[in-house]
Design a protein around this motif. Structure first.
Motif, PDB file in Angstrom:
ATOM      1  N   LEU A  41       0.822  -1.212   0.000  1.00 56.59           N
ATOM      2  CA  LEU A  41       0.000   0.000   0.000  1.00 56.59           C
ATOM      3  C   LEU A  41       0.857   1.263   0.000  1.00 56.59           C
ATOM      4  O   LEU A  41       0.530   2.250  -0.673  1.00 56.59           O
ATOM      5  CB  LEU A  41      -0.935  -0.008   1.207  1.00 56.59           C
ATOM      6  N   LEU A  42       1.974   1.254   0.726  1.00 60.80           N
ATOM      7  CA  LEU A  42       2.853   2.427   0.754  1.00 60.80           C
ATOM      8  C   LEU A  42       3.515   2.656  -0.615  1.00 60.80           C
ATOM      9  O   LEU A  42       3.593   3.801  -1.086  1.00 60.80           O
ATOM     10  CB  LEU A  42       3.911   2.255   1.841  1.00 60.80           C
ATOM     11  N   ASN A  43       3.989   1.595  -1.229  1.00 60.08           N
ATOM     12  CA  ASN A  43       4.594   1.748  -2.561  1.00 60.08           C
ATOM     13  C   ASN A  43       3.560   2.226  -3.580  1.00 60.08           C
ATOM     14  O   ASN A  43       3.837   3.096  -4.419  1.00 60.08           O
ATOM     15  CB  ASN A  43       5.193   0.416  -3.015  1.00 60.08           C
ATOM     16  N   ARG A  44       2.358   1.656  -3.498  1.00 62.45           N
ATOM     17  CA  ARG A  44       1.294   2.087  -4.407  1.00 62.45           C
ATOM     18  C   ARG A  44       0.926   3.546  -4.153  1.00 62.45           C
ATOM     19  O   ARG A  44       0.653   4.311  -5.092  1.00 62.45           O
ATOM     20  CB  ARG A  44       0.070   1.201  -4.231  1.00 62.45           C
ATOM     21  N   GLY A  45       0.891   3.966  -2.872  1.00 66.06           N
ATOM     22  CA  GLY A  45       0.572   5.357  -2.553  1.00 66.06           C
ATOM     23  C   GLY A  45       1.598   6.327  -3.099  1.00 66.06           C
ATOM     24  O   GLY A  45       1.250   7.414  -3.580  1.00 66.06           O
ATOM     25  N   PHE A  46       2.887   5.952  -3.050  1.00 65.68           N
ATOM     26  CA  PHE A  46       3.917   6.830  -3.612  1.00 65.68           C
ATOM     27  C   PHE A  46       3.746   6.980  -5.122  1.00 65.68           C
ATOM     28  O   PHE A  46       3.852   8.090  -5.669  1.00 65.68           O
ATOM     29  CB  PHE A  46       5.301   6.276  -3.286  1.00 65.68           C
ATOM     30  N   ASN A  47       3.436   5.875  -5.805  1.00 68.70           N
ATOM     31  CA  ASN A  47       3.220   5.945  -7.260  1.00 68.70           C
ATOM     32  C   ASN A  47       1.988   6.784  -7.598  1.00 68.70           C
ATOM     33  O   ASN A  47       2.001   7.584  -8.550  1.00 68.70           O
ATOM     34  CB  ASN A  47       3.077   4.540  -7.832  1.00 68.70           C
ATOM     35  N   LEU A  48       0.901   6.602  -6.844  1.00 72.38           N
ATOM     36  CA  LEU A  48      -0.305   7.403  -7.077  1.00 72.38           C
ATOM     37  C   LEU A  48      -0.044   8.880  -6.818  1.00 72.38           C
ATOM     38  O   LEU A  48      -0.546   9.747  -7.536  1.00 72.38           O
ATOM     39  CB  LEU A  48      -1.443   6.905  -6.179  1.00 72.38           C
ATOM     40  N   MET A  49       0.751   9.172  -5.796  1.00 72.34           N
ATOM     41  CA  MET A  49       1.078  10.554  -5.489  1.00 72.34           C
ATOM     42  C   MET A  49       1.873  11.193  -6.624  1.00 72.34           C
ATOM     43  O   MET A  49       1.631  12.346  -7.009  1.00 72.34           O
ATOM     44  CB  MET A  49       1.858  10.605  -4.176  1.00 72.34           C
ATOM     45  N   GLU A  50       2.831  10.452  -7.209  1.00 77.50           N
ATOM     46  CA  GLU A  50       3.586  10.975  -8.346  1.00 77.50           C
ATOM     47  C   GLU A  50       2.688  11.258  -9.542  1.00 77.50           C
ATOM     48  O   GLU A  50       2.794  12.302 -10.199  1.00 77.50           O
ATOM     49  CB  GLU A  50       4.679   9.980  -8.734  1.00 77.50           C
TER      50      GLU A  50
END
Length: 366
Positions: A41-50
Motif C-alpha cells: 500500500l505504501l509503494n502504491r501510494g507513492f506511485n499514485l502521489m507521483e
C-alpha cells in the motif's frame, strides 16, 4: 486480532486502504502479513502521489502563458511555484528510496510524507489563492528531510550489510568465465580466520566446482539457443521472400482486375448503344406497319390525283375553253413594232396553230 489475520489478503488490503498512509506505516509492526500488505500500500501510494502531482502540474502549465514575463503576474503563478517545489522534493525522495524499493529490500517508509503531499495538492486544487510556497511547504520540507536523514543514517547501513551477506550466501547464482579455481589447503588454513562467516576451503572449492558446472551448462544452453535463433532467422527470411512474392501476385491481380473493369465498362457502353439502335429500329418498324395497315396511303393519293388530271386533259370542252382564253389574251395584247415582240407573236401563232391541229384530230376521229 486473529480474525483480521485470518482474513484474505484482498479484504485486509481494502480495510487498511481506508487508513492514512502514516497509520499504514505504523501498523507494519503488527505481524508479517500486515507488514507485507502495508508495504504494498505504501509503494502504491507513492506511485499514485507521483501521478496525481504530474496531472496537477500539467493542468496548471497548460493554463499559463508562454512568456516567462507574463507568468509572474498570472493568477496561477503561485500554484506553479508550489508544484515545482513539490516536484524537486519528490525527486529527492525517489533518489533516496526507490532504488531499494525496486530491489525489494524495503518499501517507501515515510507514509506521513505521502499524506502531506496529498494535503498540499488538494489545497492547491481547491483554493484559487493559496499561501506562499515557503509557508505551505514548510511541514513537507521538515518531515521529508528528517525521513531521508533517518533512512541514510539508520536503515541504509543495515540494508547494505544485508546486500553483502546475500551476495556471499548466493554466490552459486553468479557465473565465472571458465576454469575451476581450486584453493590449496595451506593457504586456506592460513586465511580461514579472515574469511567472513567462517567459510572453509572445502566449501569454497565445492562452490567453485558448482559454478564451473553451471557455466558449462549455460554455454551449452547458449549454443542451443543460438542454433534456434539461426533457424528462426532462416525461417523469417523464407517467410519474407514468400510475402514479397505474394505482394507481387497481389499487384498483378489488382492490375488485371483494373483492366477487366475497363473492358466491362466499354462493353457496357457498346451494349447501351446497340440497345438504343435496336429501339430506334423497332420504332421505325412499328411505324411502317401502321402505315401499311391504313386504307388510303400516300401512293394511292398520288395515283388518284394523276388520274384526275388525266381525265381533265381528255375533256374536249375544257380544252376548247382554254384555247379561246389563250386567243383572247393574244388579241388583247397591244401591237408593237419591236423585233422581239414580232418574233414572240410569230412563235405564239405557230404554237396556237399546232395546238388547233392537235385539238381537231381527236374530234374527227370521233
Amino acid at each position: 486480532m486473529l480474525q483480521l489475520i485470518n482474513l484474505p489478503d484482498v479484504v485486509l488490503e481494502t480495510i487498511l486502504s481506508n487508513l492514512t498512509y502514516d497509520e499504514i506505516a505504523r501498523n507494519r509492526i503488527v505481524c508479517k502479513q500486515f507488514d507485507r500488505t502495508c508495504k504494498m500500500l505504501l509503494n502504491r501510494g507513492f506511485n499514485l502521489m507521483e501521478k496525481y502531482h504530474g496531472q496537477c502540474l500539467r493542468a496548471v502549465k497548460s493554463q499559463l502563458p508562454r512568456r516567462e514575463s507574463e507568468r509572474r503576474s498570472h493568477p496561477l503563478a503561485r500554484h506553479c511555484d508550489i508544484l515545482t517545489a513539490i516536484e524537486t522534493r519528490i525527486s529527492m525522495l525517489s533518489m533516496t528510496f526507490i532504488k531499494y524499493v525496486d530491489l525489494n529490500l524495503c518499501c517507501f517508509i515515510p507514509g506521513k510524507v505521502i499524506d502531506e503531499i496529498f494535503r498540499v495538492l488538494r489545497l492547491i486544487r481547491d483554493s484559487k489563492t493559496p499561501p506562499r510556497a515557503h509557508e505551505i511547504l514548510q511541514e513537507l520540507r521538515d518531515i521529508s528531510s528528517m525521513a531521508m536523514e533517518h533512512f541514510d543514517e539508520k536503515i541504509l547501513p543495515d540494508l547494505k550489510h544485508n546486500i553483502c551477506t546475500s551476495v556471499v550466501s548466493n554466490v552459486t547464482s553468479y557465473e565465472l568465465p571458465s576454469g575451476s579455481l581450486m584453493i590449496s589447503h595451506h593457504t586456506a588454513n592460513a586465511n580461514t580466520s579472515s574469511l567472513p562467516h567462517s567459510f572453509s576451503s572445502e566449501k569454497l572449492n565445492q562452490t567453485f566446482k558448482k559454478i564451473y558446472c553451471k557455466t558449462r551448462k549455460n554455454r551449452l544452453s547458449v549454443l542451443s539457443v543460438k542454433g534456434q535463433i539461426s533457424k528462426l532467422k532462416l525461417r523469417m527470411k523464407r517467410q519474407g521472400f514468400q510475402m514479397r512474392l505474394q505482394s507481387l501476385k497481389l499487384q498483378e491481380q489488382a492490375k488485371k482486375i483494373h483492366d477487366q473493369d475497363t473492358q466491362l465498362a466499354e462493353m457496357r457502353k457498346h451494349l447501351e448503344e446497340w440497345e438504343q439502335k435496336i429501339g430506334d429500329l423497332t420504332a421505325e418498324l412499328s411505324r411502317a406497319r401502321e402505315e401499311t395497315q391504313k386504307p388510303d396511303t400516300i401512293e394511292n393519293c398520288k395515283r388518284k390525283h394523276i388520274d384526275h388530271i388525266n381525265t381533265h386533259d381528255n375533256d374536249p370542252i375544257q380544252t376548247k375553253e382554254l384555247q379561246a382564253k389563250k386567243r383572247k389574251l393574244i388579241v388583247e395584247r397591244k401591237s408593237s413594232s419591236d423585233a422581239k415582240d414580232m418574233k414572240f407573236k410569230k412563235f405564239l401563232s405557230d404554237l396556237l396553230g399546232t395546238g388547233q391541229s392537235k385539238d381537231c384530230i381527236p374530234s374527227t376521229s370521233q
